[in-house]
Design an enzyme around this catalytic site. Structure first.
Site, PDB file in Angstrom:
ATOM      1  N   LYS A 130      17.707  -6.122   1.710  1.00 52.20           N
ATOM      2  CA  LYS A 130      16.613  -5.988   0.747  1.00 52.20           C
ATOM      3  C   LYS A 130      17.015  -6.729  -0.519  1.00 52.20           C
ATOM      4  O   LYS A 130      18.208  -6.868  -0.821  1.00 52.20           O
ATOM      5  CB  LYS A 130      16.354  -4.512   0.410  1.00 52.20           C
ATOM      6  CG  LYS A 130      14.980  -4.252  -0.137  1.00 52.20           C
ATOM      7  CD  LYS A 130      13.956  -4.210   0.984  1.00 52.20           C
ATOM      8  CE  LYS A 130      12.570  -3.879   0.506  1.00 52.20           C
ATOM      9  NZ  LYS A 130      11.671  -3.634   1.652  1.00 52.20           N
TER      10      LYS A 130
HETATM   11  P1  NAD Z   1       1.954  -3.861  -3.276  1.00 54.93           P
HETATM   12  O1  NAD Z   1       2.665  -4.315  -4.478  1.00 54.93           O
HETATM   13  O2  NAD Z   1       1.052  -4.821  -2.566  1.00 54.93           O
HETATM   14  O3  NAD Z   1       1.078  -2.559  -3.611  1.00 54.93           O
HETATM   15  C1  NAD Z   1       1.622  -1.435  -4.205  1.00 54.93           C
HETATM   16  C2  NAD Z   1       0.443  -0.524  -4.554  1.00 54.93           C
HETATM   17  O4  NAD Z   1       0.962   0.701  -5.041  1.00 54.93           O
HETATM   18  C3  NAD Z   1      -0.476  -1.068  -5.623  1.00 54.93           C
HETATM   19  O5  NAD Z   1      -1.806  -0.690  -5.346  1.00 54.93           O
HETATM   20  C4  NAD Z   1       0.009  -0.353  -6.881  1.00 54.93           C
HETATM   21  O6  NAD Z   1      -0.977  -0.266  -7.894  1.00 54.93           O
HETATM   22  C5  NAD Z   1       0.309   0.997  -6.284  1.00 54.93           C
HETATM   23  N1  NAD Z   1       1.206   1.774  -7.092  1.00 54.93           N
HETATM   24  C6  NAD Z   1       2.349   1.384  -7.722  1.00 54.93           C
HETATM   25  N2  NAD Z   1       2.877   2.411  -8.403  1.00 54.93           N
HETATM   26  C7  NAD Z   1       2.066   3.473  -8.169  1.00 54.93           C
HETATM   27  C8  NAD Z   1       2.078   4.800  -8.603  1.00 54.93           C
HETATM   28  N3  NAD Z   1       3.054   5.212  -9.380  1.00 54.93           N
HETATM   29  N4  NAD Z   1       1.068   5.621  -8.186  1.00 54.93           N
HETATM   30  C9  NAD Z   1       0.067   5.169  -7.368  1.00 54.93           C
HETATM   31  N5  NAD Z   1       0.021   3.902  -6.923  1.00 54.93           N
HETATM   32  C10 NAD Z   1       1.006   3.083  -7.335  1.00 54.93           C
HETATM   33  O7  NAD Z   1       3.083  -3.293  -2.287  1.00 54.93           O
HETATM   34  P2  NAD Z   1       2.981  -3.123  -0.718  1.00 54.93           P
HETATM   35  O8  NAD Z   1       3.507  -4.355  -0.091  1.00 54.93           O
HETATM   36  O9  NAD Z   1       1.628  -2.616  -0.361  1.00 54.93           O
HETATM   37  O10 NAD Z   1       4.084  -1.991  -0.478  1.00 54.93           O
HETATM   38  C11 NAD Z   1       3.769  -0.613  -0.618  1.00 54.93           C
HETATM   39  C12 NAD Z   1       4.879   0.209   0.041  1.00 54.93           C
HETATM   40  O11 NAD Z   1       4.972  -0.152   1.421  1.00 54.93           O
HETATM   41  C13 NAD Z   1       6.275   0.001  -0.541  1.00 54.93           C
HETATM   42  O12 NAD Z   1       6.984   1.212  -0.446  1.00 54.93           O
HETATM   43  C14 NAD Z   1       6.891  -1.023   0.400  1.00 54.93           C
HETATM   44  O13 NAD Z   1       8.292  -0.975   0.396  1.00 54.93           O
HETATM   45  C15 NAD Z   1       6.302  -0.551   1.716  1.00 54.93           C
HETATM   46  N6  NAD Z   1       6.256  -1.573   2.753  1.00 54.93           N
HETATM   47  C16 NAD Z   1       5.600  -2.740   2.578  1.00 54.93           C
HETATM   48  C17 NAD Z   1       5.560  -3.673   3.614  1.00 54.93           C
HETATM   49  C18 NAD Z   1       4.781  -4.951   3.507  1.00 54.93           C
HETATM   50  O14 NAD Z   1       4.682  -5.665   4.528  1.00 54.93           O
HETATM   51  N7  NAD Z   1       4.195  -5.294   2.379  1.00 54.93           N
HETATM   52  C19 NAD Z   1       6.220  -3.410   4.808  1.00 54.93           C
HETATM   53  C20 NAD Z   1       6.875  -2.182   4.955  1.00 54.93           C
HETATM   54  C21 NAD Z   1       6.884  -1.276   3.926  1.00 54.93           C
END
Ligand code: NAD
Length: 422
Positions: free
Chosen positions: A113
């Site tokens: 990561k």
């Molecule tokens: P992103 O940046 O696209 O979206 C994050 C979202 O969370 C946004 O809508 C943001 O406004 C919201 N957010 C942030 N802080 C917040 C809070 N305190 N309360 C409520 N909402 C909040 O990120 P993502 O890629 O969608 O990732 C989201 C989660 O999924 C993370 O934990 C990431 O590690 C995990 N994840 C992502 C992927 C991927 O392919 N993008 C894969 C596996 C896991």
């Protein structure tokens, strides 16, 4: 105007979260002491300073990390996160989860990561590009298609991956397999953008059938409306017929008991506006989101949001699906187990992204493009197989889905370590 309310996150360390969950599974498979040490400690950690020329001429210095947790089963694989709270501990916890995730999916990668401690919303687009290029320069010695392959995570996206690809390729020649989650026109895979959300939906579909909790008309609450949360909401409404009753983003949430009009909400959010400003429902605070009665509760934002102090004793749902990484603290996990609320663990539920990243990497190495249908078909087969293995082991051992998922992953990584002579 008051600052938007920031929901509470745990102060517990990312490393201790993954370690405490690890122990239960390691005991289940009687893992040797020395192997526990190998599997818990990172293979290699790098911290870099990232000086960036800002638009006003100043130089600001950020801190970045790339942690390779384990590479026994293949090149290290894991996203890069830009966030003000991204630090060594969080990145280490997330790198560890990636090792278990790739092993559980049985794809030929290890876990890594990266992160930069920065609030990207305060940067201009050019500053973001300069930050990304500088960070890539500083960690490029670690990267490569057969060493370590980054991908998007919180606050990074296909454009950021395109800059990483360009920076890496400027030194090593055109190397699309050096990074995944790229734009399709630069060698990205069809279906990668929605893959994590789609994978979550496939796992929910299997669980729904096995445990008699149909998705059709089910009430779903989703925290987070970024890549994962928004695609998941769209797919659940359009393909599974579920009723998404509430979603939130960092600025607050929106609730409609009859079910949100997800396409309308997506169009609103595409303009960069918060979901809480959307007129198709009632605005709610980030804390209120946790009080809404639902069948499926899906944290899809950040880690450490389901805690003993904040909400574990009061959540009103039938099952928690961890679309985010590490959203539930170990103590909250025990409370939910006591309350009879099953948790579908992160490295099973959200593994669709890294699985399609694997297909993207394979397509790049073969210089051959798959169709979107092929990507979805393979994803469904891979994640369904992983789910079935976890479900069966959990039943056999009387363990939670999380402990069973850990046990399968630990077994696979330990076997690779042993075969390599450790
Ligand atoms: P992103 O940046 O696209 O979206 C994050 C979202 O969370 C946004 O809508 C943001 O406004 C919201 N957010 C942030 N802080 C917040 C809070 N305190 N309360 C409520 N909402 C909040 O990120 P993502 O890629 O969608 O990732 C989201 C989660 O999924 C993370 O934990 C990431 O590690 C995990 N994840 C992502 C992927 C991927 O392919 N993008 C894969 C596996 C896991």
């Amino acid at each position: 105007m008051t600052a938007p309310e920031q929901p509470q996150r745990t102060t517990m360390s990312g490393k201790s979260i993954t370690a405490s969950q690890f122990d239960r599974a390691a005991n289940l498979i009687n893992l040797e002491g020395y192997m526990r040490r190998i599997l818990l400690s990172p293979f290699r950690e790098v911290q870099v300073e990232v000086p960036v020329r800002m638009d006003d001429g100043r130089i600001e210095v950020f801190t970045g990390y790339r942690i390779q947790h384990n590479g026994a089963r293949g090149p290290c694989k894991g996203g890069i996160r830009y966030h003000p709270e991204a630090d060594h501990d969080e990145v280490l916890g997330l790198a560890t989860i990636m090792t278990w995730k790739t092993a559980l999916m049985d794809i030929p990668f290890g876990g890594a990561k990266g992160g930069v401690t920065v609030d990207p919303k305060k940067l201009s687009r050019l500053e973001l590009e300069r930050l990304t290029r500088r960070f890539t320069q500083r960690i490029s010695i670690l990267l490569g298609p057969y060493r370590d392959v980054p991908a998007p995570d919180v606050n990074t996206n296909p454009q950021v991956m395109a800059w990483i690809l360009d920076e890496y390729s400027s030194r090593h020649g055109y190397t699309p397999a050096a990074v995944t989650g790229k734009p399709v026109s630069l060698g990205g895979s069809l279906g990668r953008d929605e893959a994590t959300g789609r994978g979550v939906m496939y796992v929910m579909t299997e669980y729904a059938r096995d445990f008699g909790l149909p998705l059709k008309n089910a009430r779903v609450v989703i925290q987070g409306f970024g890549n994962v949360g928004s695609h998941l909401a769209r797919l659940l409404a359009a393909e599974a017929g579920a009723k998404v009753v509430a979603v939130s983003d960092v600025n607050g949430g929106v609730y409609n008991d009859r079910g949100l009009d997800v396409p309308g909400l997506l169009a609103h959010a595409a303009g960069g506006r918060s979901v809480s400003e959307w007129p198709g429902g009632k605005a709610i605070t980030n804390d209120e989101l946790w009080t809404i009665p639902c069948d499926w509760l899906v944290p899809a934002a950040l880690g450490g949001v389901i805690t003993r102090e904040a909400n574990a004793k009061t959540l009103d749902c039938k099952v928690v699906v961890e679309a985010a990484n590490a959203p539930t603290t170990p103590i909250a996990d025990l409370i939910l187990a006591d309350r009879g609320i099953p948790v579908i663990p992160d490295f099973l539920a959200n593994a669709g992204g890294v699985t399609v990243s694997y297909y993207e990497w394979a397509q790049n190495l073969q210089q051959y493009r798959w169709t979107h249908e092929q990507v979805n078909r393979e994803l469904q087969a891979t994640i369904t197989r992983a789910y079935a293995g976890v479900r069966d082991l959990a039943k056999e051992k009387g363990a939670t889905l999380r402990t069973a998922a850990y046990a399968i992953a630990l077994q696979r990584v330990a076997e690779a370590e042993r075969l390599r002579g450790n």
